[in-house]
Design a protein around this motif. Structure first.
Motif, PDB file in Angstrom:
ATOM      1  N   UNK A  81      25.673  -8.594  34.502  1.00 54.57           N
ATOM      2  CA  UNK A  81      26.563  -7.500  34.124  1.00 54.57           C
ATOM      3  C   UNK A  81      27.699  -7.347  35.134  1.00 54.57           C
ATOM      4  N   UNK A  82      27.361  -7.441  36.429  1.00 56.85           N
ATOM      5  CA  UNK A  82      28.401  -7.360  37.457  1.00 56.85           C
ATOM      6  C   UNK A  82      29.394  -8.507  37.309  1.00 56.85           C
ATOM      7  N   UNK A  83      28.860  -9.697  37.062  1.00 62.61           N
ATOM      8  CA  UNK A  83      29.727 -10.856  36.858  1.00 62.61           C
ATOM      9  C   UNK A  83      30.586 -10.682  35.611  1.00 62.61           C
ATOM     10  N   UNK A  84      30.009 -10.093  34.573  1.00 60.88           N
ATOM     11  CA  UNK A  84      30.753  -9.846  33.336  1.00 60.88           C
ATOM     12  C   UNK A  84      31.909  -8.870  33.579  1.00 60.88           C
ATOM     13  N   UNK A  85      31.633  -7.805  34.347  1.00 62.74           N
ATOM     14  CA  UNK A  85      32.689  -6.832  34.648  1.00 62.74           C
ATOM     15  C   UNK A  85      33.791  -7.487  35.477  1.00 62.74           C
ATOM     16  N   UNK A  86      33.394  -8.341  36.431  1.00 60.50           N
ATOM     17  CA  UNK A  86      34.400  -9.055  37.239  1.00 60.50           C
ATOM     18  C   UNK A  86      35.261  -9.965  36.362  1.00 60.50           C
ATOM     19  N   UNK A  87      34.611 -10.670  35.430  1.00 56.54           N
ATOM     20  CA  UNK A  87      35.364 -11.552  34.533  1.00 56.54           C
ATOM     21  C   UNK A  87      36.307 -10.752  33.635  1.00 56.54           C
ATOM     22  N   UNK A  88      35.874  -9.567  33.201  1.00 54.81           N
ATOM     23  CA  UNK A  88      36.735  -8.722  32.383  1.00 54.81           C
ATOM     24  C   UNK A  88      37.994  -8.341  33.160  1.00 54.81           C
ATOM     25  N   UNK A  89      37.825  -8.029  34.436  1.00 58.41           N
ATOM     26  CA  UNK A  89      38.989  -7.695  35.264  1.00 58.41           C
ATOM     27  C   UNK A  89      39.933  -8.892  35.385  1.00 58.41           C
ATOM     28  N   UNK A  90      39.355 -10.077  35.575  1.00 61.37           N
ATOM     29  CA  UNK A  90      40.190 -11.288  35.657  1.00 61.37           C
ATOM     30  C   UNK A  90      40.899 -11.552  34.331  1.00 61.37           C
ATOM     31  N   UNK A  91      40.169 -11.392  33.235  1.00 53.05           N
ATOM     32  CA  UNK A  91      40.772 -11.618  31.920  1.00 53.05           C
ATOM     33  C   UNK A  91      41.875 -10.599  31.633  1.00 53.05           C
ATOM     34  N   UNK A  92      41.709  -9.368  32.148  1.00 46.61           N
ATOM     35  CA  UNK A  92      42.749  -8.361  31.950  1.00 46.61           C
ATOM     36  C   UNK A  92      44.026  -8.747  32.699  1.00 46.61           C
ATOM     37  N   UNK A  93      43.856  -9.338  33.885  1.00 50.83           N
ATOM     38  CA  UNK A  93      45.027  -9.813  34.628  1.00 50.83           C
ATOM     39  C   UNK A  93      45.725 -10.946  33.864  1.00 50.83           C
ATOM     40  N   UNK A  94      44.934 -11.834  33.283  1.00 54.41           N
ATOM     41  CA  UNK A  94      45.515 -12.909  32.474  1.00 54.41           C
ATOM     42  C   UNK A  94      46.219 -12.323  31.253  1.00 54.41           C
ATOM     43  N   UNK A  95      45.577 -11.341  30.633  1.00 50.06           N
ATOM     44  CA  UNK A  95      46.167 -10.664  29.476  1.00 50.06           C
ATOM     45  C   UNK A  95      47.529 -10.059  29.842  1.00 50.06           C
ATOM     46  N   UNK A  96      47.585  -9.392  30.990  1.00 52.15           N
ATOM     47  CA  UNK A  96      48.839  -8.785  31.430  1.00 52.15           C
ATOM     48  C   UNK A  96      49.884  -9.851  31.753  1.00 52.15           C
ATOM     49  N   UNK A  97      49.449 -10.969  32.339  1.00 55.00           N
ATOM     50  CA  UNK A  97      50.378 -12.054  32.674  1.00 55.00           C
ATOM     51  C   UNK A  97      51.019 -12.637  31.421  1.00 55.00           C
ATOM     52  N   UNK A  98      50.214 -12.822  30.395  1.00 55.92           N
ATOM     53  CA  UNK A  98      50.753 -13.379  29.148  1.00 55.92           C
ATOM     54  C   UNK A  98      51.756 -12.416  28.507  1.00 55.92           C
ATOM     55  N   UNK A  99      51.432 -11.123  28.538  1.00 61.03           N
ATOM     56  CA  UNK A  99      52.293 -10.153  27.866  1.00 61.03           C
ATOM     57  C   UNK A  99      53.556  -9.864  28.674  1.00 61.03           C
ATOM     58  N   UNK A 100      53.399  -9.598  29.975  1.00 61.82           N
ATOM     59  CA  UNK A 100      54.524  -9.133  30.786  1.00 61.82           C
ATOM     60  C   UNK A 100      55.367 -10.272  31.348  1.00 61.82           C
ATOM     61  N   UNK A 101      54.723 -11.359  31.787  1.00 60.88           N
ATOM     62  CA  UNK A 101      55.475 -12.448  32.418  1.00 60.88           C
ATOM     63  C   UNK A 101      55.922 -13.491  31.394  1.00 60.88           C
TER      64      UNK A 101
END
Length: 549
Positions: A81-101
């Motif tokens: 679960x901790x690893x899943x939450x960490x991956x979600x945070x990483x995926x959110x950064x990727x999500x923001x990179x695709x949208x904003x950058x």
């Protein structure tokens, strides 16, 4: 997310089956106690076999071994679960990179090709300097960042550094490479506590110096030993999980499609052996998927006539019995109420399906050499001694190491918890010095990327093989050469899939020489109305060019 729910379901459902079901009632070994109408026959329903909640809870509390298993499973689930939450945070950064950058909305992302996304990254670097260490990013820099550790694994398999090939009594040459073993290799080398890398992009400084190689090898050997011991201690738990997960995953498939276990798949070793340097997962999957059908046809050519005769006779006898049972059931459905009739019908159906998988198509033409050339056009790698020997069982057995039965894959995964500790302690530890030398000798620092495997640079001068048309263009020793033309074919694959990439001068000359030779050979063959050349390099390059179009 769904894998976590599957884990909870498997643990909870298994606990329920162990502690909350009265199997004597379920199997009709004990009569139900009903106060009303005791003389009438009573039909047992499924809820009748379920124990009351208080009885179920008491049985769980009385089983100390089960409680211990549940506690360990809970700790493991919290870790996931901790690893899943960490991956979600990483995926959110990727999500923001695709949208904003990159200015790519999520609604249209599935319709973008990788080349389009990569081109935007290269352009963004020129405009906004997202990587501060260099002015421009190349396509190769992006691949290096994504595939840093995978390139190391491909190189170690290519140089036969990892202990995954064994010669066993009766079985002969055998390959054993499972997901559990792969996980332990990556844990030891890349990201586990005390690994060779201090972070995701940099090898530890002490591993770059040759002065203390013996001390580092001893340290690595000790670490492998402790990880092997940990695998031994966790072996019962991992084995139970593997068995339960395989049972819940494949039982329904086996009932619906009994012949599915007789189907084949590319083995984990095959995927690593056949992978080019700097080849993304979706590129590898596409290439191997194109070779699946000819590979299946090739393996189906090797059917034993004796086995075919036996299968036909067994299918006939089983089919006769099944036909009679089905006819009796149609006449009177009460036949199904007879003990073991339904089980017999199911097993006979499964047996017939399995027998049919050993009976070849009567229109099948035995042409292994042509099939192997078609396979080579997609997988790109083939030992030299396979040429002209495609009809031999030795070639077939070696190819089966790359293209194995699904049933063999499942069996290897089930045995992995038992065999993995033995491989780590007995086979990997003696290679500690070779591993330390490998990472020191074949690690280069690339500005803006970090430490990468030097084989992934695809430099024919440093890692080319003279047998693959690099004669006079390579300075590599036998130790430095990539085997099976890995450097040359990886270079061609990357140059064709990334046409805008500007390779180094030596690589550019090599690519030009290969293209010129291929075009010359094909032109001569067409002018003479002959068949196009049937060599590995020609077939591979033609396949690469067709994939990029």
């Amino acid at each position: 997310f769904f894998s976590h729910r599957q884990f909870i379901f498997v643990v909870a459902f298994t606990t329920f089956l162990i502690s909350c079901v009265d199997y004597d009632i379920l199997f009709a070994n004990k009569a139900l106690n009903h106060s009303q109408h005791p003389s009438e026959p009573i039909k047992v329903t499924l809820p009748d076999a379920f124990l009351p909640p208080n009885v179920c809870s008491a049985r769980i509390q009385a089983n100390s071994f089960l409680i211990c298993i549940l506690v360990i499973a809970g700790v493991f689930w919290i870790h996931r679960l901790v690893k899943f939450i960490y991956n979600i945070c990483c995926y959110w950064e990727i999500h923001s990179f695709y949208i904003n950058a990159l200015k790519i909305p999520m609604s249209t992302l599935p319709y973008y090709t990788w080349q389009e996304v990569q081109a935007r990254i290269v352009q963004i670097q020129k405009e906004h300097q997202i990587c501060i260490h260099k002015k421009e990013l190349t396509e190769l820099d992006i691949y290096h960042r994504i595939l840093r550790f995978k390139n190391y694994m491909v190189a170690m398999v290519n140089k036969s550094l990892l202990p995954i090939r064994f010669r066993l009594p009766l079985l002969g040459d055998t390959v054993f490479y499972t997901r559990g073993l792969k996980y332990n290799f990556e844990l030891i080398f890349f990201w586990g506590p005390g690994s060779l890398f201090e972070n995701e992009w940099s090898l530890k400084a002490e591993y770059k110096r040759a002065g203390n190689r013996l001390e580092l090898a001893e340290k690595l050997s000790t670490r492998i030993l402790w990880i092997g011991i940990a695998n031994f201690l966790l072996c019962p738990l991992i084995l139970i999980w593997q068995i339960l997960y395989a049972f819940f995953s494949y039982t329904e498939i086996l009932k619906r499609e009994p012949g599915s276990l007789g189907a084949r798949c590319w083995s984990l070793y095959g995927r690593c052996y056949l992978r080019h340097f700097n080849e993304l997962d979706h590129e590898l999957h596409s290439r191997l998927s194109k070779g699946y059908k000819p590979a299946s046809k090739y393996m189906n050519c090797f059917i034993s006539p004796l086995l075919t005769i036996v299968a036909k006779n067994v299918a006939f006898f089983a089919g006769s019995i099944l036909a009679v049972l089905i006819a009796l059931t149609i006449y009177d459905e009460d036949v199904l109420a007879v003990e073991h009739v339904l089980t017999t019908v199911t097993l006979l159906g499964v047996g017939i399906t399995v027998c049919r998988s050993f009976i070849p198509d009567q229109h099948l033409v035995f042409c292994p050499e042509q099939l192997l050339r078609v396979i080579l056009a997609h997988i790109h790698y083939m030992p030299d001694h396979w040429q002209g020997n495609a009809h031999r069982y030795e070639t077939r057995d070696e190819f089966a190491q790359l293209f194995q039965y699904k049933a063999v894959f499942i069996l290897e995964e089930l045995l992995s918890p038992i065999i993995t500790p033995l491989i780590l302690i007995i086979c990997l530890r003696p290679k500690s010095l070779d591993i330390v030398d490998f990472f020191r000798n074949f690690t280069v620092e690339v500005v803006g990327v970090g430490d990468t495997c030097s084989f992934a640079q695809m430099d024919v001068r440093q890692h080319g093989h003279p047998a693959w048309m690099s004669a006079g263009k390579t300075e590599a020793s036998i130790y430095q050469q990539a085997e099976d033309g890995k450097t040359e074919l990886s270079l061609m694959h990357f140059a064709i899939t990334n046409p805008k990439w500007q390779p180094p001068r030596e690589s550019t000359a090599f690519i030009g020489f290969l293209k010129e030779r291929v075009h010359r050979d094909s032109s001569v063959a067409l002018a003479q109305q002959a068949v196009l050349p049937e060599n590995a390099l020609f077939s591979s390059i033609q396949s690469l060019q067709s994939e990029s179009e």
